[in-house]
Write a protein that holds these residues in place. Structure first.
Motif, PDB file in Angstrom:
ATOM      1  N   SER A 171       2.624   8.276   2.884  1.00  0.00           N
ATOM      2  CA  SER A 171       1.737   7.846   3.874  1.00  0.00           C
ATOM      3  C   SER A 171       0.241   8.015   3.340  1.00  0.00           C
ATOM      4  O   SER A 171      -0.368   7.211   3.339  1.00  0.00           O
ATOM      5  CB  SER A 171       1.897   8.613   5.308  1.00  0.00           C
ATOM      6  OG  SER A 171       0.717   8.162   6.072  1.00  0.00           O
ATOM      7  N   CYS A 172      -0.009   9.222   2.745  1.00  0.00           N
ATOM      8  CA  CYS A 172      -1.442   9.369   2.023  1.00  0.00           C
ATOM      9  C   CYS A 172      -1.474   8.600   0.794  1.00  0.00           C
ATOM     10  O   CYS A 172      -2.600   8.182   0.709  1.00  0.00           O
ATOM     11  CB  CYS A 172      -1.346  10.886   1.716  1.00  0.00           C
ATOM     12  SG  CYS A 172      -1.776  12.225   3.038  1.00  0.00           S
ATOM     13  N   GLN A 173      -0.533   8.262   0.000  1.00  0.00           N
ATOM     14  CA  GLN A 173      -0.539   7.309  -1.012  1.00  0.00           C
ATOM     15  C   GLN A 173      -1.117   6.042  -0.808  1.00  0.00           C
ATOM     16  O   GLN A 173      -1.984   5.374  -1.289  1.00  0.00           O
ATOM     17  CB  GLN A 173       0.795   7.484  -1.679  1.00  0.00           C
ATOM     18  CG  GLN A 173       0.685   6.787  -3.269  1.00  0.00           C
ATOM     19  CD  GLN A 173       1.690   6.953  -3.958  1.00  0.00           C
ATOM     20  OE1 GLN A 173       2.796   7.517  -3.478  1.00  0.00           O
ATOM     21  NE2 GLN A 173       1.823   7.013  -5.312  1.00  0.00           N
ATOM     22  N   ASP A 174      -0.614   5.414   0.385  1.00  0.00           N
ATOM     23  CA  ASP A 174      -0.930   4.063   1.000  1.00  0.00           C
ATOM     24  C   ASP A 174      -2.332   4.127   1.569  1.00  0.00           C
ATOM     25  O   ASP A 174      -3.028   3.199   1.295  1.00  0.00           O
ATOM     26  CB  ASP A 174       0.067   3.669   2.078  1.00  0.00           C
ATOM     27  CG  ASP A 174       1.523   3.609   1.520  1.00  0.00           C
ATOM     28  OD1 ASP A 174       1.717   3.318   0.463  1.00  0.00           O
ATOM     29  OD2 ASP A 174       2.257   3.769   2.532  1.00  0.00           O
ATOM     30  N   ARG A 175      -2.789   5.323   1.957  1.00  0.00           N
ATOM     31  CA  ARG A 175      -4.032   5.426   2.480  1.00  0.00           C
ATOM     32  C   ARG A 175      -5.104   5.787   1.425  1.00  0.00           C
ATOM     33  O   ARG A 175      -6.286   5.508   1.516  1.00  0.00           O
ATOM     34  CB  ARG A 175      -4.262   6.216   3.463  1.00  0.00           C
ATOM     35  CG  ARG A 175      -3.637   5.774   4.898  1.00  0.00           C
ATOM     36  CD  ARG A 175      -3.741   6.895   5.892  1.00  0.00           C
ATOM     37  NE  ARG A 175      -3.084   8.011   5.890  1.00  0.00           N
ATOM     38  CZ  ARG A 175      -3.558   8.990   5.722  1.00  0.00           C
ATOM     39  NH1 ARG A 175      -4.994   9.194   5.534  1.00  0.00           N
ATOM     40  NH2 ARG A 175      -2.968  10.234   5.591  1.00  0.00           N
ATOM     41  N   TYR A 176      -4.684   6.335   0.247  1.00  0.00           N
ATOM     42  CA  TYR A 176      -5.485   6.867  -0.775  1.00  0.00           C
ATOM     43  C   TYR A 176      -6.396   5.458  -1.200  1.00  0.00           C
ATOM     44  O   TYR A 176      -5.856   4.450  -1.628  1.00  0.00           O
ATOM     45  CB  TYR A 176      -4.857   7.356  -2.025  1.00  0.00           C
ATOM     46  CG  TYR A 176      -5.707   7.880  -3.200  1.00  0.00           C
ATOM     47  CD1 TYR A 176      -6.255   9.157  -2.937  1.00  0.00           C
ATOM     48  CD2 TYR A 176      -5.822   7.235  -4.275  1.00  0.00           C
ATOM     49  CE1 TYR A 176      -6.990   9.707  -3.805  1.00  0.00           C
ATOM     50  CE2 TYR A 176      -6.575   7.850  -5.291  1.00  0.00           C
ATOM     51  CZ  TYR A 176      -7.204   8.745  -5.014  1.00  0.00           C
ATOM     52  OH  TYR A 176      -8.051   9.678  -6.154  1.00  0.00           O
ATOM     53  N   GLY A 177      -7.750   5.657  -1.493  1.00  0.00           N
ATOM     54  CA  GLY A 177      -8.541   4.717  -1.911  1.00  0.00           C
ATOM     55  C   GLY A 177      -9.130   3.997  -0.853  1.00  0.00           C
ATOM     56  O   GLY A 177     -10.277   3.190  -1.053  1.00  0.00           O
ATOM     57  N   LYS A 178      -8.313   3.866   0.255  1.00  0.00           N
ATOM     58  CA  LYS A 178      -9.017   3.040   1.556  1.00  0.00           C
ATOM     59  C   LYS A 178      -9.683   3.524   2.397  1.00  0.00           C
ATOM     60  O   LYS A 178     -10.708   3.147   2.944  1.00  0.00           O
ATOM     61  CB  LYS A 178      -7.657   2.346   2.161  1.00  0.00           C
ATOM     62  CG  LYS A 178      -6.840   1.496   1.174  1.00  0.00           C
ATOM     63  CD  LYS A 178      -5.594   1.160   1.678  1.00  0.00           C
ATOM     64  CE  LYS A 178      -4.657   0.357   0.783  1.00  0.00           C
ATOM     65  NZ  LYS A 178      -3.574  -0.435   1.561  1.00  0.00           N
ATOM     66  N   VAL A 179      -9.685   4.959   2.521  1.00  0.00           N
ATOM     67  CA  VAL A 179     -10.209   5.902   3.841  1.00  0.00           C
ATOM     68  C   VAL A 179     -10.866   6.987   3.017  1.00  0.00           C
ATOM     69  O   VAL A 179     -10.251   7.451   1.765  1.00  0.00           O
ATOM     70  CB  VAL A 179      -9.255   6.217   4.808  1.00  0.00           C
ATOM     71  CG1 VAL A 179      -8.593   5.081   5.440  1.00  0.00           C
ATOM     72  CG2 VAL A 179      -7.975   7.016   4.359  1.00  0.00           C
TER      73      VAL A 179
END
Length: 527
Positions: A103-111
């Motif tokens: 989940s953190c990987q999917d959000r990494y760089g976006k938030v």
């Protein structure tokens, strides 16, 4: 004063005690709490290593870490966190910790997090590693929860030891090798396929390729070659060659009614891992894929036999496979990292994490403001390397190399009232080794001895202390004992066990700030 008492425990043994007893306490659960303020721990490392090396406790942290060959704590935390990230990614997505990291990987760089979490910190460190090495964590070898293919280990056949190696094989051994392979293939019939496999690596590790030559029952020959990876080992190439061979034969068994396959590899390690049950610590996923393909063939009533064939012994099938593997390795030089056929193993992650932090350590050592005297003598960081090992005056030589000794330095920190030598000049390391008139006779004897043993006539501090200039370090180091190192105001002898008592007391005092109960609960819930 002398450091004779502390010389009873060598620097190497002292460093080993520090890394065995102290560092594990400083590293415990670092992937979780590395986001906290860790600067107090640097003081422990600086003072601990200074004691081990025999340096004054005001020596700079950067210098003592380079002298001791011990990674800075922040880089060690980064290395361990990257390795932990790899282990978590290898877990099944059903496990909560792997799901949270994904989940953190999917959000990494976006938030952007207001307060950085341990997972985001890990992912940042992984990205840094990717920029410094060729390894990514996009495709990681999955964690195995059971050993489906566990088999008892067997010893190598006798003929493996009798046919020599490709570099030292005699003409007689080459002839014996060809005869032995002929006898292995004597029972080949119209329902048997024979394959020779080989791997090649342009440097080990380096660009890696796999090749195979398959002889089908109708005498049709299939030649296979496959670039494997831009950076891998020769063993990987050998295993991939076996894998692509089994994949190709799996599609051919129906067409030719094949009921037996003979695979001959020139890698004893590959055959040992696949057929003899030898331990494989590095590429479990790849070897498991091969065993799965073998199982599929056996379920189709096809017997698969593995044998070793000597390489470069004039055996035609092996020579063809060798040529194909070399072509594939050359093509692998142009591969992009994302095109690699291999999943990333935990061994690859450990190696790359270690190399990544070593590169960062080197860059830091080149620009940091402290320890410049030592940098002039030791410009390269070398993990686990301690100079002058085995010499009785090792600590004195390390003090001279560091520059944290003699009256010029001791006066700056208030340990002496004067910066002058007994001869009346400012007592620096250069003055002590090259110019001081009090040691003129000893210096001349040392010059003569060094010239006779090494042929070097120029006498400087760099000759005695520098990693670059050192041509015969053991001889020169022993020759240094001629020089009467009557140094005043050296670090006082200390009680080693008192140091560790102090460490554990200090650590227990600060751990409430580093290990709050909530962090312990969080960590244990993950596992």
């Amino acid at each position: 004063m002398s450091v004779a008492k502390t010389e009873k425990i060598s620097v190497k043994n002292m460093i080993n005690l520090y890394t065995s007893l102290v560092l594990p306490q400083l590293e415990y659960a670092v992937p979780i709490w590395q986001i906290a303020n860790c600067q107090p721990l640097d003081k422990i490392q600086r003072k601990g290593l200074a004691y081990c090396l025999g340096l004054h406790n005001t020596a700079s942290k950067d210098a003592v870490e380079v002298l001791a060959g011990v990674l800075p704590l922040d880089l060690r935390r980064e290395e361990l966190s990257i390795r932990e990230c790899g282990k978590i990614m290898a877990k099944g997505i059903r496990q909560n910790i792997a799901k949270s990291l994904k989940s953190c990987q999917d959000r990494y760089g976006k938030v952007r997090e207001k307060f950085q979490s341990p997972f985001f910190c890990m992912l940042t460190q992984v990205e840094d590693m990717k920029s410094l090495t060729t390894i990514t964590l996009n495709s990681i070898e999955p964690e195995f929860s059971y050993l489906e293919y566990l088999q008892p280990s067997r010893t190598r056949p006798d003929y493996w030891n009798n046919l020599g190696s490709s570099k030292s094989r005699t003409v007689k051994q080459e002839e014996d090798a060809r005869q032995h392979i002929s006898s292995l293939l004597s029972d080949v019939d119209t329902k048997t396929a024979v394959a020779f496999t080989d791997g090649s690596c342009r440097g080990n590790p380096g660009p890696c390729g796999a090749g195979a030559c398959i002889l089908l029952p109708n005498t049709e020959v299939i030649e296979l070659k496959q670039p494997v990876s831009k950076l891998s080992s020769i063993l990987v190439g050998e295993l991939v060659a076996i894998k692509i061979t089994l994949q190709a034969l799996l599609t051919e068994i129906g067409r030719f009614e094949i009921n037996k396959i003979k695979i001959l590899s020139d890698s004893q390690s590959a055959v040992g891992i696949i057929d003899l049950g030898w331990e494989n610590k590095t590429h479990k996923f790849l070897s498991t894929e091969i065993l799965q393909l073998r199982k599929e063939l056996e379920l189709a009533d096809v017997t698969v036999n593995f044998d070793w064939t000597p390489g470069h012994a004039g055996i035609k099938g092996n020579d063809i496979a060798d040529g194909l593997a070399k072509e594939a390795a050359k093509e692998a030089e142009e591969m992009e990292t994302e095109d690699s056929l291999l999943v990333t193993s935990q061994s690859d992650i450990r190696h790359s994490a270690r190399e990544s932090v070593r590169i960062k350590w080197q860059r830091r050592w080149e620009i940091v403001e402290t320890g410049r005297h030592l940098y002039g003598l030791k410009p390269q960081v070398q993990p686990k390397k301690i100079n002058f090992h085995g010499l009785s005056n090792q600590r004195q030589l390390l003090q001279l190399q560091s520059g944290y000794c003699l009256n010029d330095y001791l006066n700056k920190i208030g340990a002496t009232n004067t910066s002058l030598c007994n001869c009346g000049e400012v007592e620096t390391v250069t003055h002590f080794i090259e110019d001081c008139t009090l040691y003129e006779a000893s210096r001349e004897n040392l010059k003569k001895e060094i010239f006779l043993k090494t042929g070097i006539s120029v006498f400087t501090k760099e000759l005695l202390l520098s990693d670059i200039m050192k041509t015969n370090s053991k001889t020169i180091g022993k020759s240094c004992q001629i020089l009467q190192m009557n140094l005043s105001n050296y670090p006082k002898d200390f009680n080693f066990f008192f140091f560790f008592f102090f460490f554990f007391f200090f650590f227990s005092f600060i751990q409430k700030d580093f290990f709050p109960l909530s962090v312990y609960i969080l960590f244990h819930n993950y596992y």
